[in-house]
Design an enzyme around this catalytic site. Structure first.
Site, PDB file in Angstrom:
ATOM      1  N   ARG A   1     -73.929  56.134 -35.373  1.00 57.17           N
ATOM      2  CA  ARG A   1     -72.494  55.885 -35.576  1.00 57.17           C
ATOM      3  C   ARG A   1     -71.683  56.891 -34.758  1.00 57.17           C
ATOM      4  O   ARG A   1     -72.106  58.049 -34.617  1.00 57.17           O
ATOM      5  CB  ARG A   1     -72.125  56.047 -37.056  1.00 57.17           C
ATOM      6  CG  ARG A   1     -72.834  55.081 -37.985  1.00 57.17           C
ATOM      7  CD  ARG A   1     -72.213  53.732 -38.001  1.00 57.17           C
ATOM      8  NE  ARG A   1     -72.993  52.805 -38.829  1.00 57.17           N
ATOM      9  CZ  ARG A   1     -72.643  51.539 -39.052  1.00 57.17           C
ATOM     10  NH1 ARG A   1     -71.534  51.063 -38.515  1.00 57.17           N
ATOM     11  NH2 ARG A   1     -73.398  50.742 -39.792  1.00 57.17           N
TER      12      ARG A   1
ATOM     13  N   ASP B   1     -68.825  66.460 -29.238  1.00 58.11           N
ATOM     14  CA  ASP B   1     -67.371  66.631 -29.179  1.00 58.11           C
ATOM     15  C   ASP B   1     -66.737  65.282 -29.490  1.00 58.11           C
ATOM     16  O   ASP B   1     -67.415  64.359 -29.942  1.00 58.11           O
ATOM     17  CB  ASP B   1     -66.942  67.213 -27.814  1.00 58.11           C
ATOM     18  CG  ASP B   1     -67.161  66.242 -26.670  1.00 58.11           C
ATOM     19  OD1 ASP B   1     -66.964  66.665 -25.512  1.00 58.11           O
ATOM     20  OD2 ASP B   1     -67.545  65.070 -26.913  1.00 58.11           O
TER      21      ASP B   1
ATOM     22  N   ASP C   1     -71.319  61.055 -26.575  1.00 60.06           N
ATOM     23  CA  ASP C   1     -72.384  61.698 -25.779  1.00 60.06           C
ATOM     24  C   ASP C   1     -71.817  62.506 -24.617  1.00 60.06           C
ATOM     25  O   ASP C   1     -72.411  62.566 -23.531  1.00 60.06           O
ATOM     26  CB  ASP C   1     -73.357  60.622 -25.260  1.00 60.06           C
ATOM     27  CG  ASP C   1     -73.989  59.842 -26.401  1.00 60.06           C
ATOM     28  OD1 ASP C   1     -74.192  58.617 -26.239  1.00 60.06           O
ATOM     29  OD2 ASP C   1     -74.239  60.442 -27.462  1.00 60.06           O
TER      30      ASP C   1
ATOM     31  N   HIS D   1     -80.092  62.870 -27.516  1.00 63.33           N
ATOM     32  CA  HIS D   1     -79.831  61.584 -26.846  1.00 63.33           C
ATOM     33  C   HIS D   1     -80.965  61.278 -25.871  1.00 63.33           C
ATOM     34  O   HIS D   1     -81.354  62.151 -25.081  1.00 63.33           O
ATOM     35  CB  HIS D   1     -78.486  61.658 -26.105  1.00 63.33           C
ATOM     36  CG  HIS D   1     -78.086  60.377 -25.444  1.00 63.33           C
ATOM     37  ND1 HIS D   1     -77.549  59.318 -26.139  1.00 63.33           N
ATOM     38  CD2 HIS D   1     -78.162  60.000 -24.145  1.00 63.33           C
ATOM     39  CE1 HIS D   1     -77.311  58.333 -25.301  1.00 63.33           C
ATOM     40  NE2 HIS D   1     -77.677  58.715 -24.079  1.00 63.33           N
TER      41      HIS D   1
ATOM     42  N   LEU E   1     -68.910  59.488 -34.669  1.00 64.05           N
ATOM     43  CA  LEU E   1     -68.297  60.328 -35.707  1.00 64.05           C
ATOM     44  C   LEU E   1     -66.793  60.457 -35.459  1.00 64.05           C
ATOM     45  O   LEU E   1     -66.375  60.762 -34.350  1.00 64.05           O
ATOM     46  CB  LEU E   1     -68.985  61.700 -35.709  1.00 64.05           C
ATOM     47  CG  LEU E   1     -70.447  61.636 -36.152  1.00 64.05           C
ATOM     48  CD1 LEU E   1     -71.177  62.916 -35.775  1.00 64.05           C
ATOM     49  CD2 LEU E   1     -70.546  61.376 -37.653  1.00 64.05           C
TER      50      LEU E   1
END
Ligand code: GRF
Length: 193
Positions: A90, A140, A144, A108, A92
């Site tokens: 998901r 952040d 990604d 990732h 964020l």
């Protein structure tokens, strides 16, 4: 001793690697809770290791922000030093990221900034690259896009299926994530008075 909350959405093999590593008393971190956005199979690993878990399902909330606020409340209830997204599928919300980053990392299955998003392995195959890899980065507000902590390359072999390539990536990824958490914990330990 760094307290971790790990967030998952799927099988949780990265979570299991963290649970196995942190079960060693000499490892400078411990998993205090596992969170998920769904009834993820990987929650079985938390149960097997006696680690509490919680599930916050987006469809139970009016919008993404409300879901994120509840997820944040349930994460913060454990007072983690570090939150690890390990196959958490998901995006964020900004309030969640703002509250936790930079003590919020993600793994990732590509060499960011190449192939961001939910289909990194498929995209790398489609692009015909001969090398992809794994990235552990700080989360952040982007997708990604946060600062990279560590990366490792993984070869793409002729005829690889998405599953075969992803499994080869995960073998590297599990070790890289454990090492990244160890480094963070060791550094954190190092700076404590
Ligand atoms: C990992 O490769 C992660 O990078 C990606 O999804 C996969 C999850 O695998 N987002 P698992 O659930 O940890 O086995």
């Amino acid at each position: 001793m760094l307290s971790l909350v790990v967030l998952i959405s799927g099988g949780g093999s990265n979570l299991r690697a963290l649970l196995e590593a942190t079960a060693d008393a000499d490892f400078p971190a411990r998993v205090v809770a596992v969170g998920s956005d769904t009834d993820a199979p990987g929650l079985e690993h938390a149960e097997a290791f006696g680690v509490p878990s919680f599930t916050v399902v987006p469809t139970a909330f009016a919008d993404r922000a409300a879901w994120g606020d509840e997820l944040l409340a349930q994460v913060e209830a454990w007072s983690p030093d570090l939150v690890v997204c390990a196959g958490f599928m998901r995006i964020l919300p900004p309030r969640f990221v703002a509250a936790l980053s930079p003590n919020l990392i993600n793994t990732h299955p590509a060499l960011l900034p190449a192939f961001p998003g939910a289909h990194a392995v498929r995209d790398a195959l489609a692009a015909g690259v001969t090398q992809t890899g794994v990235t552990v980065h700080i989360v952040d507000e982007g997708v990604d896009t946060g600062p990279v902590l560590v990366q490792q390359a993984v070869e793409v072999l002729p005829g690889d299926t998405e599953h075969e390539l992803h499994e080869r990536i995960k073998t590297v990824e599990r070790a890289l994530l454990v090492a990244a958490v160890r480094d963070i914990a060791t550094t954190a330990e190092g700076v404590r008075p």
